[in-house]
Design a protein around this motif. Structure first.
Motif, PDB file in Angstrom:
ATOM      1  N   SER A 150      -8.681  13.085 -10.624  1.00  0.00           N
ATOM      2  CA  SER A 150      -7.315  12.709 -11.081  1.00  0.00           C
ATOM      3  C   SER A 150      -6.970  11.430 -10.335  1.00  0.00           C
ATOM      4  O   SER A 150      -7.079  11.609  -8.918  1.00  0.00           O
TER       5      SER A 150
ATOM      6  N   SER B 154      -5.343   8.513  -4.423  1.00  0.00           N
ATOM      7  CA  SER B 154      -4.295   7.397  -4.664  1.00  0.00           C
ATOM      8  C   SER B 154      -5.186   6.204  -4.496  1.00  0.00           C
ATOM      9  O   SER B 154      -6.008   6.111  -3.642  1.00  0.00           O
TER      10      SER B 154
ATOM     11  N   LEU C 231      -1.492  16.236  -3.738  1.00  0.00           N
ATOM     12  CA  LEU C 231      -1.457  17.607  -4.077  1.00  0.00           C
ATOM     13  C   LEU C 231      -2.241  18.346  -3.660  1.00  0.00           C
ATOM     14  O   LEU C 231      -2.285  19.923  -3.906  1.00  0.00           O
TER      15      LEU C 231
ATOM     16  N   GLY D  54      -3.817  11.961  -8.602  1.00  0.00           N
ATOM     17  CA  GLY D  54      -3.632  13.430  -8.158  1.00  0.00           C
ATOM     18  C   GLY D  54      -4.553  13.682  -7.156  1.00  0.00           C
ATOM     19  O   GLY D  54      -4.479  14.362  -6.046  1.00  0.00           O
ATOM     20  N   ASP D  55      -6.023  13.384  -7.239  1.00  0.00           N
ATOM     21  CA  ASP D  55      -6.893  13.641  -6.199  1.00  0.00           C
ATOM     22  C   ASP D  55      -7.103  12.365  -5.194  1.00  0.00           C
ATOM     23  O   ASP D  55      -7.599  12.863  -4.178  1.00  0.00           O
TER      24      ASP D  55
END
Length: 347
Positions: A270, A276, A340, A273-274
């Motif tokens: 993501s 940036s 996250l 999410g995983d």
């Protein structure tokens, strides 16, 4: 019987009781005439002009000043190939708009053949002197040519910050140091403490400035990975970033960010999410690249407008030019988010 038709300098000279050469010198404010024409004589000429409503022929005045009303535009890289079109187009828009407003024509200097993808300003085929002055663009300038320009009497202005070459270079650039530092602060505010940086730390001033901006707000321990080469393969870049422990990657080139973003999504990762992703400067409109990257906008059109204005001031008033940096505005985008989870090695 009153004279019919356009008034000439000869008519003004006859009315004022002076020579035509005196009228020409008064009209053009020639420096050579400063101590040679008495104030009373100047007033007689101006009085004749006021009473007759005489308007000087703009072409004649232009010739008297030695101006062609032509601005040159020189680019070190070809301006119109598809690979570079998005980079140069905003600059050309800004130059054209300002030149038109100020009553100048443009001459795109393309006569010099490219040597290893680079042109030369002082090549024998370049008709530089047809233009009254020149706006110069390019990712990286030839410093020997720049030094020759600074030492000479030909008016020019560079688009983009340029280091001094024996003397200051007149330029209008973007403040990449401040803009990059701000993007790093935004990432740290979202909890990112391990950063990856994909882009050179040396070379062109624009690359050096981004690197300086990064290092102005981080400690050495914060930089988990530095990949100085751009244009690498997507998966190896992504693997190196993930294995370094970095949770956010900063890219100096949009093209690298695009392929790493696509590779991450192909691995079911993501963004943000995983991982940036932040791009250190873009002039593309939102969604033009396919993803709304978090970035800052480079004011390319405004840089070009200001540079063209500065060039005209150098031509017409003999000013030395300045060194101007314009602010880059942050663009929120969708690719910078809070942490996250910790990154894991790719299998």
């Amino acid at each position: 019987m009153a004279k019919v038709g356009r008034l000439t300098q000869r008519d003004i000279a006859r009315i004022a009781g002076v020579s035509q050469a005196t009228v020409s010198l008064v009209l053009n404010d020639a420096k050579a005439a400063a101590g040679r024409i008495p104030d009373e004589t100047r007033e007689r000429v101006h009085k004749a002009i006021r009473e007759t409503g005489y308007v000087a022929d703009p072409i004649a005045r232009r010739m008297a000043k030695g101006l062609n009303r032509i601005l040159g535009v020189f680019t070190y890289e070809p301006a119109f190939p598809s690979a570079q079109a998005d980079f140069f187009a905003p600059f050309l828009f800004g130059i054209e708009e300002t030149a038109q407003t100020l009553g100048y024509d443009l001459l795109l200097l393309t006569g010099a053949p490219a040597n290893r993808g680079k042109r030369q300003i002082f090549h024998e085929n370049n008709r530089l002197r047809l233009a009254d002055g020149c706006v110069i663009l390019g990712r990286e300038f030839d410093r020997a040519e720049l030094k020759k320009l600074v030492a000479g009497d030909y008016p020019f202005v560079a688009v983009g910050r340029r280091d001094p070459v024996g003397a200051p270079v007149p330029f209008v650039g973007a403040d990449y140091v401040t803009a990059t530092a701000e993007m790093v602060r935004r990432a740290r505010a979202k909890g990112h403490t391990k950063l990856a940086y994909v882009g050179p730390s040396k070379g062109a001033e624009s690359s050096v400035d981004r690197w300086l901006g990064l290092n102005s707000v981080i400690d050495a321990a914060d930089l988990a990975l530095h990949l100085p080469e751009v244009g690498g393969k997507a998966l190896p870049m992504l693997e190196a970033i993930r294995k370094s422990g970095a949770t956010v990657a900063f890219f100096t080139e949009l093209a690298d960010a695009v392929v790493v973003d696509a590779a991450a999504r192909s691995q079911n990762l993501s963004v943000p999410g995983d991982l940036s992703i932040v791009v250190l400067g873009s002039h593309l409109r939102p969604m033009q690249s396919g993803t709304r990257f978090t970035t800052f906008s480079i004011p390319r059109e405004e840089m070009a407008r200001r540079a063209t204005q500065m060039l005209c001031e150098r031509i017409e008033a003999g000013s030395k030019g300045e060194q101007v940096l314009l602010a880059c505005e942050p663009v929120e985008g969708d690719t910078l988010g809070p942490i996250l989870q910790s990154p894991t090695d790719l299998k």
